[in-house]
Design an enzyme around this catalytic site. Structure first.
Site, short mmCIF file in Angstrom:
data_model
loop_
_atom_site.label_atom_id
_atom_site.label_comp_id
_atom_site.label_asym_id
_atom_site.label_seq_id
_atom_site.Cartn_x
_atom_site.Cartn_y
_atom_site.Cartn_z
N LYS A 178 0.85 -1.20 0.00
CA LYS A 178 0.00 0.00 0.00
C LYS A 178 0.88 1.25 0.00
CE LYS A 178 -1.89 2.92 2.83
NZ LYS A 178 -1.94 4.09 1.95
N GLU A 253 9.26 1.44 11.06
CA GLU A 253 10.24 2.50 10.88
C GLU A 253 9.50 3.81 11.06
OE1 GLU A 253 13.34 2.34 10.76
OE2 GLU A 253 13.54 0.19 10.46
N CYS A 287 12.96 11.19 8.09
CA CYS A 287 12.95 10.65 9.45
C CYS A 287 14.33 10.82 10.06
CB CYS A 287 12.54 9.20 9.42
SG CYS A 287 13.44 8.25 8.20
N GLU A 386 9.25 15.76 16.22
CA GLU A 386 9.68 15.69 14.83
C GLU A 386 8.96 16.79 14.05
OE1 GLU A 386 8.29 12.33 12.39
OE2 GLU A 386 10.39 12.04 11.86
P1 NAD Z 1 1.76 8.37 7.96
O1 NAD Z 1 1.96 7.59 9.20
O2 NAD Z 1 0.71 9.39 7.93
O3 NAD Z 1 1.42 7.37 6.74
C1 NAD Z 1 2.26 6.30 6.40
C2 NAD Z 1 1.44 5.26 5.66
O4 NAD Z 1 0.47 4.71 6.55
C3 NAD Z 1 0.66 5.81 4.48
O5 NAD Z 1 0.66 4.88 3.44
C4 NAD Z 1 -0.74 5.97 5.06
O6 NAD Z 1 -1.77 5.91 4.10
C5 NAD Z 1 -0.81 4.76 5.98
N1 NAD Z 1 -1.82 4.87 7.04
C6 NAD Z 1 -2.38 6.00 7.56
N2 NAD Z 1 -3.28 5.68 8.52
C7 NAD Z 1 -3.27 4.33 8.63
C8 NAD Z 1 -3.96 3.39 9.46
N3 NAD Z 1 -4.83 3.80 10.37
N4 NAD Z 1 -3.66 2.09 9.32
C9 NAD Z 1 -2.75 1.66 8.42
N5 NAD Z 1 -2.09 2.49 7.58
C10 NAD Z 1 -2.34 3.82 7.69
O7 NAD Z 1 3.19 8.94 7.58
P2 NAD Z 1 3.55 9.93 6.41
O8 NAD Z 1 3.03 11.28 6.77
O9 NAD Z 1 3.20 9.32 5.11
O10 NAD Z 1 5.17 9.94 6.52
C11 NAD Z 1 5.86 10.73 7.41
C12 NAD Z 1 6.29 9.92 8.61
O11 NAD Z 1 7.02 8.78 8.20
C13 NAD Z 1 7.23 10.69 9.51
O12 NAD Z 1 6.84 10.56 10.85
C14 NAD Z 1 8.58 10.03 9.29
O13 NAD Z 1 9.47 10.12 10.37
C15 NAD Z 1 8.21 8.64 8.98
N6 NAD Z 1 9.26 7.97 8.21
C16 NAD Z 1 10.10 7.12 8.85
C17 NAD Z 1 11.14 6.49 8.16
C18 NAD Z 1 12.09 5.55 8.85
O14 NAD Z 1 12.82 4.85 8.16
N7 NAD Z 1 12.14 5.52 10.18
C19 NAD Z 1 11.29 6.74 6.80
C20 NAD Z 1 10.41 7.61 6.17
C21 NAD Z 1 9.38 8.22 6.90
#
Ligand code: NAD
Length: 482
Positions: A178, A253, A287, A386
């Site tokens: 997804k 992650e 991140c 963050e």
């Molecule tokens: P997000 O958590 O909003 O979304 C991530 C994914 O989860 C998306 O595909 C989203 O559609 C899905 N999602 C949202 N609600 C959900 C639910 N209830 N159940 C299952 N899936 C759901 O994150 P974002 O805004 O897309 O990305 C930014 C975040 O990602 C930041 O906090 C960043 O630190 C983190 N990030 C971490 C790493 C790492 O390697 N540690 C790498 C990249 C991004």
């Protein structure tokens, strides 16, 4: 770049189709609609999981060499489509084209690396285990853990996907992916390459859609053995809660609040370059952003003068501008979130050294100046949370131990950077930092061979390296009486 409208957002059991959910995809540099994607819902998730489950019995029995050959084909397909994939990333995510090139090259390297690990698996399978008792023999098998759900964010769309998908396929798992609803276009392009690589139908499935409509049922589905999730902590917790119902494995992650430590003997030019790279690459939407910069007391003034000069000279522009250094933030919501952090930082008493606004020459698009704060209160959201935007907070320290304590004083522990001319000091500090990856005098280079992930609330598990593969394997020992 022009995209066809009404793109099919489902690839299930080897077939493309359109789902019922309508996703609007925006170009963050212009705010214009790029295209629409017809994503799926819980029913599409069910079909995808069913297809993956049906494909698993045969795919899980293929040799590592067979799977490695397909991964190499995917890497070659990505290489052949490099320019196009760069353009899609920059159009959909707002990152400069030169950053998109780094992403695409990372994807190629990741598929090639896991092709090698898949090929090596055959020789490791059923190896004898030394036992202390001659009445028994034992062998070790590494088997794929089953059907897996991969959920990825928007900041490095294709990269976060490759880090999960390549090891999952190498292990022999079947996959339901997804993508983020904000950046589905890079994954749709990647999926076309994967679809042409010769995978049996049902091994790789893609369901575009929103988190609640697609991600939530995927996380809860009891037929799924493991969810590998990259995204925010708030959603990571929800994914873990849903996965707990059927006791499925999770790899998470999540966020970070990482530090760059500039020690008293640091090369200042290098320190400023690393601060800008760690804070402003991908418009700070990383991140691993080193959004806390800790500078030795005696070098603070010099560092701030140099950092301000460099940050103000960074060319913020359209991702396709040949001289661009920093592109746009990903969408309106993220833009408002970061501006809100800046406002709250000012109210909390932090001092704005530079930036904080939209660049004067860019009237539309989600552009923000590289922003630097000093005198940031230790209990402020700016220091603790963050931000996920181009915002750096600088503080000084008197002694090495204080710098380490400040860096470690966080709920997160993803990465850290150290700048010093003294190799012994660098190693001592690196060893004391609570982070999964520490760079010494180096930009944030990442290799498929080294692990990705962090301490504390940044991660559960590790991606990349052999650890990324093990995350998708079960260990089985067979013990026989002789
Ligand atoms: P997000 O958590 O909003 O979304 C991530 C994914 O989860 C998306 O595909 C989203 O559609 C899905 N999602 C949202 N609600 C959900 C639910 N209830 N159940 C299952 N899936 C759901 O994150 P974002 O805004 O897309 O990305 C930014 C975040 O990602 C930041 O906090 C960043 O630190 C983190 N990030 C971490 C790493 C790492 O390697 N540690 C790498 C990249 C991004």
């Amino acid at each position: 770049m022009n995209f066809p409208t009404n793109l099919q957002g489902l690839f299930i059991d080897g077939q493309w189709s359109a789902g019922s959910e309508h996703l609007r995809v925006i170009n963050p540099a212009t705010e214009a609609l790029l295209t629409t994607v017809n994503g799926g819902d819980a029913r599409a998730v069910d079909q995808a999981v069913r297809a993956a489950t049906a494909a698993f019995s045969e795919w899980s029995k293929t040799t590592g060499a067979d799977r490695g050959a397909i991964l190499r084909k995917i890497a070659a397909g990505v290489q052949a489509a490099r320019e196009q994939l760069m353009n899609v990333q920059s159009s959909n995510n707002g990152k400069p084209l030169f950053e998109a090139a780094i992403d695409v090259d990372d994807v190629i390297a990741t598929f090639d690396y896991y092709a090698g690990l898949a090929e090596a698996l055959d020789a490791q399978q059923d190896n004898a285990v030394q036992l202390p008792n001659e009445d028994f023999s034992a062998r070790l098998r590494r088997e794929p853990c089953g059907v897996v759900g991969l959920i990825v964010p928007w900041n490095f769309p294709m990269v976060t996907t490759a880090w999960k998908l390549a090891p999952a396929l190498a292990a022999g798992c079947c996959v339901v992916l997804k993508p983020s609803e904000v950046t589905p276009l890079p994954e749709l392009q990647l999926a076309r390459i994967i679809a042409d690589a010769g995978l049996p139908k049902g091994v790789f499935n893609l369901v575009c859609g929103t988190g609640l409509v697609v991600g939530a049922p995927l996380s809860a589905d009891p037929r799924i053995a493991k969810i590998s999730f990259t995204g925010s902590n708030a959603v990571g917790v929800q994914v873990m809660q849903r996965a707990a119902e059927s006791v499925k494995g999770v790899s998470l992650e999540l966020g970070g609040k990482s530090s760059l430590l500039v020690l008293k003997d640091a090369d200042m030019e290098l320190a400023v370059e690393l601060a800008c790279g760690g804070g402003f690459f991908n418009a700070g939407q990383m991140c691993s952003a080193t959004s806390r910069v800790l500078v030795a007391d005696e070098r603070l003034d010099e560092f701030l003068v140099r950092l301000k000069t460099r940050a103000e000279a960074i060319r913020v522009a359209d991702p396709f501008d040949p001289n661009v250094e920093m592109g746009a933030l990903v969408n309106q919501a993220q833009y408002q979130r970061v501006l809100g952090h800046i406002d709250r930082g000012l109210s909390a008493g932090a001092r704005l050294l530079c930036g904080g606004n939209r660049p004067a020459d860019l009237s539309r698009g989600y552009f923000l100046q590289p922003t630097v704060f000093t005198d940031v209160p230790l209990d402020s959201a700016l220091w603790c949370e963050e931000i996920f935007g181009p915002v750096i907070c600088v503080r000084s320290f008197a002694a090495e131990a204080q710098a380490i304590a400040l860096a470690n004083d966080s709920q997160f522990g993803l990465v850290a950077s150290v700048v010093t001319r003294d190799a012994e000091t660098a190693d001592r500090v690196a060893n004391d930092l609570q982070a999964g990856l520490v760079w010494i005098n180096a930009p944030q280079v990442i290799f498929p061979q080294t692990a990705w992930g962090g301490y504390k609330q940044s991660s559960i598990g590790r991606e990349l390296g052999p650890w990324g593969l093990q995350a998708f394997q079960e260990i089985k020992h067979v013990i026989r009486a002789v």
